[in-house]
Structure formats: structure tokens, C-alpha cells
Design a protein around this motif. Structure first.
Motif, mmCIF file in Angstrom:
data_model
loop_
_atom_site.group_PDB
_atom_site.id
_atom_site.type_symbol
_atom_site.label_atom_id
_atom_site.label_comp_id
_atom_site.label_asym_id
_atom_site.label_seq_id
_atom_site.Cartn_x
_atom_site.Cartn_y
_atom_site.Cartn_z
ATOM 1 N N LEU A 92 17.255 21.028 2.351
ATOM 2 C CA LEU A 92 18.257 21.566 1.419
ATOM 3 C C LEU A 92 19.601 21.845 2.080
ATOM 4 O O LEU A 92 20.655 21.492 1.523
ATOM 5 N N CYS A 96 23.041 19.780 1.125
ATOM 6 C CA CYS A 96 24.170 20.429 0.450
ATOM 7 C C CYS A 96 25.455 20.340 1.269
ATOM 8 O O CYS A 96 26.514 19.975 0.738
ATOM 9 N N TYR A 99 26.673 16.742 1.462
ATOM 10 C CA TYR A 99 27.301 16.346 0.196
ATOM 11 C C TYR A 99 28.724 16.900 0.098
ATOM 12 O O TYR A 99 29.669 16.173 -0.260
#
Length: 383
Positions: A92, A96, A99
Motif C-alpha cells: 500500500l 500510493c 502513484y
């Protein structure tokens, strides 16, 4: 000539490993660094050929096979919760941040998501060697790391298939999921019921070294099956090792496989990582390489450590587990190649990612040495 390059690699890797341990560092770090020294980047004594690359691939498969052989299955079962936390949070955070960074440098939405997924990948082959050197492979930390690696591989590849199915990539998501599910079900059933039967039958053959031959056949068949179903070959090799670890043949197989592996195949794998480093043409990309490398290292380290902390590990052990998840290795390179083929990475970005992957691979044993101690720590894990 092949045998000249092999001789140089073996001499250099053994000497470098010895020097590294004398400075209090894992031997694998010396082997990685000496690859850069003898490769095209510095001395040019060794170049990466198809044959050496294939020997290297056998090396990483055998390394993960040995990790499976030496896995304490009871400890592995006890660590499933911790592995899940580490695997999920270790995905995760880099997903994140990766991105967001992709959007900052004006990548398209799908390209930015792909970059995040790429940074979420983990390859623990280097970590396995370092854990083994430090006597931590069968510890609670070691079991957690290996379990998290399996979870990480499956989730990242499934997520990648999902993204590519929407971004124009030629991927059938339902088929991809079915193939992965089939792999794990079949591999576990075969490992449980068929592998012991094969070992017993092979040992009755009237030829030499039947046990080790049977073990290697099982290892390679599992690796091939994993690769054909979209799971990393190293995961197949690891499951093959675990299957043999619960039989009476475990110790005999470990002894013989280690002799074969560490005499030639594994040293070539470690050294060739360094040999593949190329510095030409990256001068203008150095700021991006540094920033992406820091993101790649920090997100996996922190994400994995947070997962371990939630599972009940103390601070130092949590950081040790997080550091073991930092290396992206061959898994990230495979994903990057897929992205390049499907126009989710440019040629320039692909070259940058390759350098970043190599940096994470080289830094991993150093970080693990900092956070792990040779003595087992007192840990409390939620079962």
C-alpha cells in the motif's frame, strides 16, 4: 569464453564475500559490489551473456528452493498473520507514494498506477541469503518475511493484471486469477501427496544420486508450473522446498543442494546483478534515480516495518523485516519489461527503473545487517 568468465566470477565472488565478512557485512554485499567492479561499468572482465544469465536464473531458483527446504513449517503457520500485515502494508505505501510521484512528473493515470505497482514488488532472494548468513532464516522474522513475499507476489501480479485489463493491455483478468488460484491449489496438493511418493520411488532406482536428482526435478517442475500460471518461478521453487522439508529426506537434500548451489550457481546469480550495472547515458537522469531510489527504499522499509509492528514485533525487529522487503530484484524487472511492452513505461523510464532496482538490491543486505542482530530477539506475535 564461458569457462574464463566463470573462473573470474567464482574467484571474485569468494574473495569479495570474505572481505565483506571481515568488515562485519554480509558476504552477499561483497558479491554484489564485486560484480560492478569486474563488469563493463569498471574493469570489463565479465559481460552478461545469455548462458551466464541462464546460470544466474538457476542460481536464484536454487536459492529459494533451499529457503523452502530450511523453512520451519510450524513457525511459518504461526506467522501467517504477521506475514499478511507486512505483505499488505508493504504494498500500500509504495503503491500510493509511487502513484503520487508519477502524477507529479506528469505521467498518465494508468502510467502512475503502474509505477506504484512496480515499486510495490518485492524479491526476497537477496534477503534469504542474508538471513541465512545471520542465522535468522528459521526465526519468526524469517518466517514472516518469506510468507509476506508470497502474499506480495500474488497481490501485485493480480493488481497488475487488473490495471492492464483496463489500460488496453492484452490481459484476461478472470483467466489470470483462475490460473493463480489453480497453481496454489495444485502445488499444495502435489507437494503434500505426490512429492513424498516421488522421493521414495526415486531412491529405489539402481543409479547414483537418485535423491538429489528427484529433488531438483521437483524444484524445476514447480518453478516452471509457477511461471506458466503467472506466479514468479522463485515462489514455485520455494513451495517445492517446503514440500520436501516435511519429509524424512530433508537433511540429505539440503546438504547436497547447498553443495551444488553455492559452488557455482548462486555466486553467478549474485555477481551478475552487479555485472549488469551500466552507468553510460544516465547522467541527466541522476536526480530522478536518486529520488525514486529513496522512495523505493523508504516506502518498503516503513510499510513492512509498520505491518510487523502491528503484528507484535518490537521496533528493531520490525525495521529488520521492513528492510528485508526492500529489494525489488527480478520480480520488478519482469513487471518493468511488461510495462515497456505495453507502453506503460518509456525506454528512458525503463532504464531508470532498472538502476533503481539494482540500488534497492545492493542496499538490502546492508540495511538488514544494521537492523538484525545475530542473536534471536525476544518477540511476541499475535497468533
Amino acid at each position: 569464453m564461458l569457462y574464463v568468465q566463470l573462473a573470474i566470477i567464482l574467484i571474485a565472488s569468494k574473495l569479495a564475500g570474505d572481505v565483506s565478512t571481515k568488515f562485519g557485512q554480509p558476504a552477499v554485499l561483497g558479491k554484489l559490489l564485486v560484480g560492478i567492479l569486474i563488469g563493463p561499468a569498471v574493469l570489463g572482465l565479465v559481460t552478461e551473456t545469455d548462458t551466464l544469465h541462464q546460470i544466474s536464473e538457476i542460481g536464484v531458483i536454487l536459492l529459494m528452493f533451499i529457503a523452502g527446504l530450511e523453512t520451519d513449517v510450524k513457525e511459518f503457520k504461526r506467522s501467517w498473520k504477521a506475514s499478511t500485515y507486512v505483505g499488505i502494508l508493504g504494498i500500500l505505501l509504495p503503491l500510493c507514494i509511487g502513484y503520487l510521484y508519477g502524477m507529479m512528473i506528469h505521467l498518465s493515470n494508468f502510467e502512475a498506477i503502474f509505477l506504484g505497482l512496480l515499486l510495490s514488488a518485492t524479491s526476497v532472494s537477496i534477503s534469504v541469503a542474508t538471513l541465512k548468513e545471520m542465522g535468522q532464516l528459521n526465526s519468526k522474522e524469517g518466517a514472516t518475511i518469506l510468507g509476506a513475499a508470497v502474499i506480495d507476489d500474488v497481490l501485485v501480479i493480480v493488481a497488475l493484471a487488473f490495471v492492464m485489463s483496463f489500460s488496453g493491455g492484452d490481459v484476461n483478468l478472470s483467466l489470470m486469477l483462475l490460473k493463480k488460484f489453480a497453481f496454489f491449489i495444485i502445488a499444495i496438493l502435489v507437494g503434500w501427496k505426490v512429492v513424498p511418493w516421488i522421493l521414495v520411488r526415486f531412491t529405489k532406482l539402481n543409479v547414483s544420486e537418485t535423491l538429489i536428482s528427484a529433488a531438483l526435478i521437483i524444484c524445476f517442475v514447480f518453478a516452471i508450473f509457477a511461471e506458466k500460471t503467472g506466479v514468479a518461478a522463485i515462489i514455485g521453487a520455494y513451495i517445492a522446498g517446503v514440500s520436501i522439508s516435511v519429509t524424512d529426506f530433508k537433511h540429505a537434500v539440503v546438504q547436497k543442494v547447498e553443495t551444488i548451489s553455492y559452488s557455482i550457481f548462486v555466486p553467478v546469480f549474485f555477481t551478475l546483478i552487479g555485472v549488469s550495472v551500466q552507468f553510460a547515458g544516465i547522467t541527466t537522469s541522476i536526480p530522478m534515480i536518486i529520488l525514486l531510489s529513496l522512495i523505493a527504499i523508504a516506502t518498503k522499509l516503513i510499510g513492512g516495518a509498520l505491518g510487523a509492528k502491528l503484528a507484535g514485533f518490537n521496533r528493531k525487529s520490525s525495521l529488520g523485516i521492513g528492510s528485508a522487503m526492500v529489494s525489488r530484484g527480478e520480480v520488478a524487472l519482469i513487471i518493468a519489461s511488461t510495462g515497456l511492452a505495453n507502453h506503460l513505461l518509456t525506454d528512458k523510464m525503463f532504464s531508470i527503473i532498472v538502476i533503481v532496482v539494482l540500488i534497492t538490491t545492493i542496499i538490502t543486505p546492508l540495511l538488514m545487517k544494521i537492523f538484525f542482530t545475530e542473536k534471536s530477539t525476544d518477540l511476541e506475535i499475535s497468533a
